[in-house]
Design an enzyme around this catalytic site. Structure first.
Site, PDB file in Angstrom:
ATOM      1  N   ASP A 182      -3.167  -1.425   3.294  1.00  0.00           N
ATOM      2  CA  ASP A 182      -1.916  -2.074   2.906  1.00  0.00           C
ATOM      3  C   ASP A 182      -1.412  -1.447   1.606  1.00  0.00           C
ATOM      4  O   ASP A 182      -1.290  -0.217   1.558  1.00  0.00           O
ATOM      5  CB  ASP A 182      -2.113  -3.601   2.821  1.00  0.00           C
ATOM      6  N   ASP A 220      -5.307   0.944   7.634  1.00  0.00           N
ATOM      7  CA  ASP A 220      -4.828   1.273   6.269  1.00  0.00           C
ATOM      8  C   ASP A 220      -5.286   0.183   5.298  1.00  0.00           C
ATOM      9  O   ASP A 220      -5.771  -0.867   5.712  1.00  0.00           O
ATOM     10  CB  ASP A 220      -3.292   1.335   6.261  1.00  0.00           C
TER      11      ASP A 220
HETATM   12  N1  ADE Z   1      -0.587  -3.001   6.286  1.00  0.00           N
HETATM   13  C1  ADE Z   1      -0.125  -3.606   7.388  1.00  0.00           C
HETATM   14  N2  ADE Z   1       0.635  -4.718   7.287  1.00  0.00           N
HETATM   15  C2  ADE Z   1       1.077  -5.344   8.404  1.00  0.00           C
HETATM   16  N3  ADE Z   1       0.834  -4.914   9.649  1.00  0.00           N
HETATM   17  C3  ADE Z   1       0.093  -3.812   9.788  1.00  0.00           C
HETATM   18  N4  ADE Z   1      -0.323  -3.164  10.889  1.00  0.00           N
HETATM   19  C4  ADE Z   1      -1.060  -2.110  10.482  1.00  0.00           C
HETATM   20  N5  ADE Z   1      -1.128  -2.053   9.134  1.00  0.00           N
HETATM   21  C5  ADE Z   1      -0.419  -3.114   8.681  1.00  0.00           C
END
Ligand code: ADE
Ligand SMILES: CSC[C@H]1O[C@H](OP(=O)(O)O)[C@H](O)[C@@H]1O
Length: 290
Positions: A211, A209
């Site tokens: 974030d 992703d």
């Molecule tokens: N955006 C994110 N922040 C922290 N841990 C994660 N693991 C997968 N995506 C994450």
């Protein structure tokens, strides 16, 4: 020197691996408490592989509650010579897209609620974390990922946050301003403890992703992480198999194998027998004459 014994710590979405000969789940005990699960042991060709799902089968354990000391201790006891740690991570950069893999070479440790060392009162040690990952294992894992058809970046900087909540937008922007590339919740203190255990360690990060910093993309939700991981789990397993195929020969020595020689500061006459006893696996080489 003997052969390689590869420890693999599986992260979110990777709770076991198929394709192992003589595959067996075995209970492992540690003086550091309960590890996340039993160990899955088996072989790929001549390589012995030991797999441990970090969150336990069924994803029962949150990042803060993962007992990384017990996990590293049982992998050391099982004879692992090296550890590949697999993690689902968020991207803090346009150029790391969901679906991509990356090998990490630097961490920024923002965790604060986890035991971070096997050492302490009665036996103090300070290992170097300047170069926290093993370049040899990371390089082999990157090549294995590419051979398995994945896009693999190298030399990424990973922020490890406490969680379990995801970051605020301000935090996400702060980490970007620090030059970090990726964000996760579990590689620390795992990497520090692996170093104290004299185990070369690499993080295979799987980007799931963006974030919450990227305006054109919805902020991360756990469903999106698990969806991308489900799509990528086969790529992760294929990468591990390719890596195993590259580790069939003798294992050359690494400077990490003996890093405790330079780290212990407590005088032998002041060593605490109780702590020394708990270090029977982690410190077997360093303290064999104690
Ligand atoms: N955006 C994110 N922040 C922290 N841990 C994660 N693991 C997968 N995506 C994450
Ligand atoms: C399931 S989303 C957040 C969760 O995923 C990552 O786990 P892991 O590093 O074990 O793959 C992240 O660190 C969080 O624990």
């Amino acid at each position: 020197m003997g052969g390689w014994v590869l420890g693999v710590i599986g992260g979110s979405g990777l709770y076991e691996i198929e394709g192992l000969a003589n595959r067996r789940w075995v209970k492992a005990d540690s003086p550091w408490g309960e590890p996340s699960d039993e160990l899955l042991t088996g072989e790929i060709g001549d390589l012995k592989l030991v797999f441990l799902p970090r969150h336990g089968r069924g994803h029962r354990i949150s990042p803060t509650e993962v007992n990384s000391r017990a996990n590293i201790d049982v992998l050391k006891r099982a004879g692992c010579t090296d550890i590949l740690s697999v993690s689902a991570v968020g991207s803090l950069r346009e150029e790391y897209a969901p679906g991509d893999f990356a090998l990490v070479d630097q961490y920024i440790d923002r965790t604060f609620a986890r035991p971070k060392s096997f050492f302490g009162t009665g036996l103090v040690a300070h290992v170097s974390m300047a170069d926290p990952t093993c370049p040899r294992l990371s390089g082999l894992a990157a090549a294995a990922g590419r051979a398995a058809g994945q896009t693999v970046a190298e030399a990424a900087t990973l922020v490890v946050m406490e969680g379990p909540q995801f970051s605020t937008r301000a935090e996400s922007e702060l980490y970007r301003s620090w030059g970090a590339d990726l964000i996760g919740m579990t590689a620390m203190p795992e990497a520090k403890l692996a170093r104290e255990a004299e185990l070369p360690y690499a993080t295979l990060a799987m980007v799931t992703d963006y974030d919450c910093w990227r305006e054109e993309t919805a902020a991360v939700e756990v469903s999106a992480v698990m969806e991308v991981m489900a799509a990528n789990a086969d790529g992760a397993r294929a990468t591990i198999v390719r890596l195993a195929e590259a580790l069939q020969d003798e294992r050359p020595a690494s400077p990490i194998d003996t890093c405790l020689d330079y780290a212990v500061v407590t005088s032998p006459s002041a060593w605490d027998p109780a702590r020394l006893a708990k270090l029977d696996a982690i410190g077997a080489r360093r303290f064999k004459d104690a």
